[in-house]
Write a protein that holds these residues in place. Structure first.
Motif, mmCIF file in Angstrom:
data_model
loop_
_atom_site.group_PDB
_atom_site.id
_atom_site.type_symbol
_atom_site.label_atom_id
_atom_site.label_comp_id
_atom_site.label_asym_id
_atom_site.label_seq_id
_atom_site.Cartn_x
_atom_site.Cartn_y
_atom_site.Cartn_z
ATOM 1 N N GLN A 158 -9.263 -6.339 -7.736
ATOM 2 C CA GLN A 158 -8.735 -6.079 -6.395
ATOM 3 C C GLN A 158 -9.238 -7.062 -5.337
ATOM 4 N N PHE A 193 -13.259 -3.425 -8.704
ATOM 5 C CA PHE A 193 -13.008 -3.798 -7.306
ATOM 6 C C PHE A 193 -13.109 -5.320 -7.119
ATOM 7 N N GLU A 234 -11.985 -7.031 -3.821
ATOM 8 C CA GLU A 234 -12.596 -6.212 -2.774
ATOM 9 C C GLU A 234 -14.105 -6.145 -2.987
ATOM 10 N N TYR A 265 -7.746 4.701 -5.779
ATOM 11 C CA TYR A 265 -7.814 3.812 -6.935
ATOM 12 C C TYR A 265 -9.090 4.084 -7.739
ATOM 13 N N LEU A 282 -7.445 2.589 -1.778
ATOM 14 C CA LEU A 282 -8.545 2.054 -2.574
ATOM 15 C C LEU A 282 -9.492 3.159 -3.049
ATOM 16 N N PHE A 283 -9.722 4.154 -2.203
ATOM 17 C CA PHE A 283 -10.516 5.290 -2.650
ATOM 18 C C PHE A 283 -9.788 6.029 -3.776
ATOM 19 N N ASN A 295 0.806 -1.219 0.000
ATOM 20 C CA ASN A 295 0.000 0.000 0.000
ATOM 21 C C ASN A 295 0.838 1.268 0.000
ATOM 22 N N HIS A 311 -6.744 8.281 5.734
ATOM 23 C CA HIS A 311 -7.932 7.428 5.803
ATOM 24 C C HIS A 311 -7.495 5.967 5.663
ATOM 25 N N PRO A 312 -8.079 5.030 6.420
ATOM 26 C CA PRO A 312 -7.625 3.634 6.370
ATOM 27 C C PRO A 312 -7.743 2.992 4.975
ATOM 28 N N ASN A 313 -8.703 3.419 4.183
ATOM 29 C CA ASN A 313 -8.862 2.889 2.831
ATOM 30 C C ASN A 313 -8.470 3.918 1.766
ATOM 31 N N PHE A 329 -17.950 1.209 -1.033
ATOM 32 C CA PHE A 329 -17.462 2.280 -1.903
ATOM 33 C C PHE A 329 -18.554 2.830 -2.818
#
Length: 400
Positions: free
Chosen positions: A306, A302, A308, A235, A232-233, A27, A227-229, A313
């Motif tokens: 990914q 996603f 995910e 992305y 991915l955001f 990451n 932010h923890p994600n 999202f």
């Protein structure tokens, strides 16, 4: 249609590359890579000087007075100057706020080759070599996949930026060779220096403010939000940036602007109005379809790329889809501004939007990805109304 296919293919390759980076790399490395690319785009805006759209608008007319070699040397020199200005800007930013921007030499080298390539691509559009311009973008996108060749143990930010530098350099050299060898239709008139510099100035400032309120800015703010994600955001936002390159107002802008500008310069205003009306309807239909497709494309990315669950999202995905429609409308209006040499319209409109956006971010400390995206979308929804109010007199004066 061939141009659209080539540029769309280049955008698709960039889409796949970013998907690989986010899925396969740690990451922190993926985030740093996307962040550097975002900073390069931001740097190109800050030191843009209005050059790219300027040479696209006036290249055919400049060649009446300049040789091809002189124009190529001027573009090379301007790219060096822009890189120097970027270096000075970073140094000033770090002087005011120590450690604000940690930029290595590789990033400045990449900035130079990016500036050089994008300007050359605009020149090819300006002299009506649309296919060659599209091919140059495809070459760059394809060569970026050399990242796949690197062993996983050797993947680092510097190695990835070296691949980016190499791909931009090769695409730039291709553009130079094509420009120097292909036959070019040269205009019969030389633009007045005052007209050119006024165009460059208005265009530079308007593009600066307009693109500050963009997906790239939101992506940078998200990646720096802790932010923890965040990756991915970012992305999802990066994939929407890739989808932006499919928009008709972006893919065909290099063809629209020179052709429409020719009609404007020759006083063929009835023909110009008809073409703008027809192109506007087609662009509206295409962007609406793209927005709907994006609602399916992002969740699939996603799930398939990914592993995910896109459930968390969906609010951002919906905003990304809506953004494509709004962005296409905005870019289409700016094509009209460039054609009628009225870039002051988009300057004042974009400045107003930038003030509203950043004022809201700072006043309300907006940091969540969804909130940032929503606020940017709402601000840009005001843009067409401001633009139309300012452009009305020009569009309807003297039968133009």
């Amino acid at each position: 249609m061939k141009i659209y296919i080539l540029k769309s293919l280049a955008a698709l390759l960039n889409f796949l590359l970013i998907s690989f980076v986010v899925r396969e790399l740690p990451n922190d490395l993926a985030g740093d890579y996307i962040l550097i690319l975002g900073y390069i785009v931001l740097g190109a805006l800050i030191v843009g000087l209005g050059i790219d759209t300027g040479v696209e608008r006036y290249a055919r007319r400049l060649l009446v007075a300049w040789s091809r070699l002189q124009l190529m040397l001027a573009i090379l020199a301007i790219s060096v100057v822009r890189t120097g200005l970027l270096f000075a800007f970073v140094a000033l930013a770090n002087f005011v706020h120590p450690g604000l921007l940690n930029v290595e030499g590789y990033a400045f080298a990449l900035a130079f080759f990016t500036f050089w390539f994008t300007t050359l691509s605009s020149v090819l559009n300006g002299v009506l070599l649309y296919m060659a311009s599209a091919i140059s973008n495809l070459i760059r996108a394809a060569l970026r996949f050399l990242i796949f060749v690197l062993p996983m143990s050797a993947l680092s930010l510097d190695a990835m930026l070296t691949v980016e530098l190499f791909s931009a350099g090769c695409a730039a050299l291709y553009s130079v060779v094509v420009f120097m060898q292909r036959p070019i239709e040269i205009s019969s008139t030389v633009p007045a220096s005052r007209t050119v510099f006024r165009f460059l100035g208005w265009n530079y400032l308007s593009r600066l403010f307009l693109n500050l309120v963009s997906l790239n800015t939101v992506k940078i703010l998200v990646l720096r939000s802790n932010h923890p994600n965040a990756v991915l955001f970012a992305y999802a936002i990066q994939l929407t940036e890739s989808a932006e390159k499919f928009l008709p107002s972006v893919v065909l802008a290099g063809q629209y602007r020179p052709a429409l500008s020719k009609a404007f310069d020759e006083g063929a205003f009835d023909h110009l109005r008809r073409r703008l009306r027809n192109l506007g309807l087609k662009s509206l239909a295409s962007s609406s379809l793209m927005s709907l497709l994006q609602l399916a494309a992002l969740p699939l990315a996603f799930i398939l790329l990914q592993d995910e669950n896109p459930a968390g999202f969906w609010p951002l995905i919906a905003l990304c889809a809506a953004w494509l429609f709004v962005a296409n409308f905005k870019f289409s209006l700016n094509i009209v501004s460039n054609v009628i040499e009225a870039n002051h319209i988009q300057l004042f409109a974009s400045f107003a939007i930038a003030v509203i956006f950043f004022g809201g971010v700072w006043a309300n400390t907006i940091t969540k990805p969804f909130s940032l995206m929503l606020w940017m979308l709402l601000c840009n929804l005001c843009y067409p109304f401001i633009w139309a109010a300012m452009a009305r007199n020009i569009l309807f004066s003297n039968g133009k």
